[in-house]
Design a protein around this motif. Structure first.
Motif, PDB file in Angstrom:
ATOM      1  N   THR A   1     -37.163 -26.017 103.635  1.00  0.00           N
ATOM      2  CA  THR A   1     -35.682 -25.788 104.123  1.00  0.00           C
ATOM      3  C   THR A   1     -34.706 -26.333 102.829  1.00  0.00           C
ATOM      4  N   GLU A   2     -35.018 -27.350 102.285  1.00  0.00           N
ATOM      5  CA  GLU A   2     -34.171 -27.683 101.102  1.00  0.00           C
ATOM      6  C   GLU A   2     -34.365 -26.549  99.873  1.00  0.00           C
TER       7      GLU A   2
ATOM      8  N   ARG B   1     -32.462 -23.576 100.705  1.00  0.00           N
ATOM      9  CA  ARG B   1     -31.092 -23.463 100.753  1.00  0.00           C
ATOM     10  C   ARG B   1     -30.710 -23.670  99.262  1.00  0.00           C
TER      11      ARG B   1
ATOM     12  N   PHE C   1     -30.992 -19.937  98.055  1.00  0.00           N
ATOM     13  CA  PHE C   1     -29.850 -19.058  98.811  1.00  0.00           C
ATOM     14  C   PHE C   1     -28.540 -19.445  98.172  1.00  0.00           C
ATOM     15  N   ASP C   2     -28.480 -20.856  97.889  1.00  0.00           N
ATOM     16  CA  ASP C   2     -26.934 -21.280  97.508  1.00  0.00           C
ATOM     17  C   ASP C   2     -26.615 -20.789  96.002  1.00  0.00           C
ATOM     18  N   THR C   3     -27.714 -20.210  95.515  1.00  0.00           N
ATOM     19  CA  THR C   3     -27.324 -19.648  93.873  1.00  0.00           C
ATOM     20  C   THR C   3     -27.236 -18.238  93.817  1.00  0.00           C
TER      21      THR C   3
ATOM     22  N   TYR D   1     -25.997 -15.476 103.355  1.00  0.00           N
ATOM     23  CA  TYR D   1     -27.178 -15.398 103.692  1.00  0.00           C
ATOM     24  C   TYR D   1     -27.276 -16.336 105.036  1.00  0.00           C
TER      25      TYR D   1
ATOM     26  N   PHE E   1     -30.264 -21.224 109.995  1.00  0.00           N
ATOM     27  CA  PHE E   1     -29.814 -21.484 108.536  1.00  0.00           C
ATOM     28  C   PHE E   1     -28.648 -20.685 107.976  1.00  0.00           C
TER      29      PHE E   1
ATOM     30  N   ASN F   1     -26.254 -20.279 104.241  1.00  0.00           N
ATOM     31  CA  ASN F   1     -25.900 -20.743 103.078  1.00  0.00           C
ATOM     32  C   ASN F   1     -24.330 -21.018 102.967  1.00  0.00           C
ATOM     33  N   GLN F   2     -24.115 -21.818 101.651  1.00  0.00           N
ATOM     34  CA  GLN F   2     -22.819 -22.052 101.193  1.00  0.00           C
ATOM     35  C   GLN F   2     -21.743 -20.914 101.179  1.00  0.00           C
TER      36      GLN F   2
END
Length: 306
Positions: free
Chosen positions: A100-101, A104, A107-109, A114, A125, A127-128
């Protein structure tokens, strides 16, 4: 019990004291367990915790230790409970947490929002970037159709049903009037039955397209006006050359006749004719000037004539 001996990798029926049982645990785990046992004895407080122990065969294991106070006639006489080997479950949970980390982190990049959700809209889930688009934090496990009721009955809801029914990706755009925002969506079915949702804010792109269309329309109008002006210029040149050719020819002829005249009376006759020709040329020029002014005035009122 036999299972307790097995968890600790001890021979069945091997005598084990309280101190020996505690020694199986790592120092940190032992401190926690002894503290919980003490509270259970002194205050009758039950406990349930996951701890780490080192078995007799030096195997590191994760166990769930549960304790309950035992009463007799209102008096605490014992502490009893169970120990459960949860090593495998713990490893799975840790692997899931790591995955999960990692998900994350990945997908945060990316430069798009998402979300992973269940068929019913339960969010697993986010993302930021998606949270930034939404404008606030969204609790995992919540239903997006409850958090965002305006999505119900929209293209998003209809395409989601198509994605679930056909098991095919769906791509579409939605305009949210309240936010004055355009978003592109891609819904993709996952193997576990869930749905991946990719979203991108295309508001600036849409506005640029709108501005580009406006600029193109203006350019097209300018081109039309330029073509029209060129046509008018050609018409004006044709009219000018046509309307002035005869008077100029008359001037030349009269001047030639004036110069060849032998008597004063004849010269005066030709001068009078020259004045009339010049007057006609002046009237023609004034008419042409009026034509130019009329064609320049785009607001002139027009009416149909028979």
């Amino acid at each position: 019990s036999y299972e307790s001996y097995k968890i600790h990798d001890c021979e069945p029926d091997m005598p084990i004291s309280y101190e020996m049982a505690m020694n199986f645990y790592t120092p940190e785990a032992r401190s926690i367990l002894e503290g919980m046992v003490k509270l259970c004895i002194e205050n009758g407080k039950p406990f349930d915790a996951q701890l780490t122990l080192i078995s007799a065969k030096q195997q590191t294991k994760r166990v769930r230790s549960i304790g309950q106070p035992g009463y007799n006639n209102g008096q605490l006489v014992r502490v009893f409970g169970v120990v459960q080997d949860v090593t495998e479950q713990s490893e799975i949970r840790e692997a899931l947490t790591r995955n999960t980390e990692l998900m994350r982190l990945f997908f945060d990049t990316v430069d798009m929002g998402y979300a992973a959700m269940e068929k019913d809209g339960k969010l697993n889930f986010l993302n930021q970037m998606a949270e930034k688009m939404i404008g606030r934090k969204v609790q995992m496990g919540s239903n997006i159709f409850e958090v965002f009721p305006r999505l119900s009955g929209t293209v998003f809801h209809a395409r989601l049903q198509e994605c679930i029914r056909q098991r095919l990706s769906q791509s579409f755009g939605i305009y949210f009037a309240i936010q004055d925002k355009w978003y592109d969506f891609l819904l993709t079915p996952m193997q576990d039955g869930g749905i991946s949702v990719f979203m991108r804010d295309i508001t600036e792109s849409r506005k640029m397209q709108k501005d580009l269309r406006k600029a193109n329309d203006q350019l097209s109008n300018l081109n039309k006006n330029l073509v029209n002006q060129n046509k008018q210029l050609e018409d004006f040149a044709h009219i000018t050359s046509h309307n002035l050719r005869a008077p100029i020819a008359n001037l030349r002829a009269l001047m030639l006749m004036h110069n060849e005249a032998t008597s004063q009376q004849e010269r005066e006759l030709y001068l009078g004719m020259l004045h009339e020709v010049i007057k006609k040329i002046d009237e023609t020029l004034n008419d042409l000037v009026e034509v130019v002014q009329i064609r320049k005035d785009v607001n002139v009122e027009k009416e149909k004539l028979l």
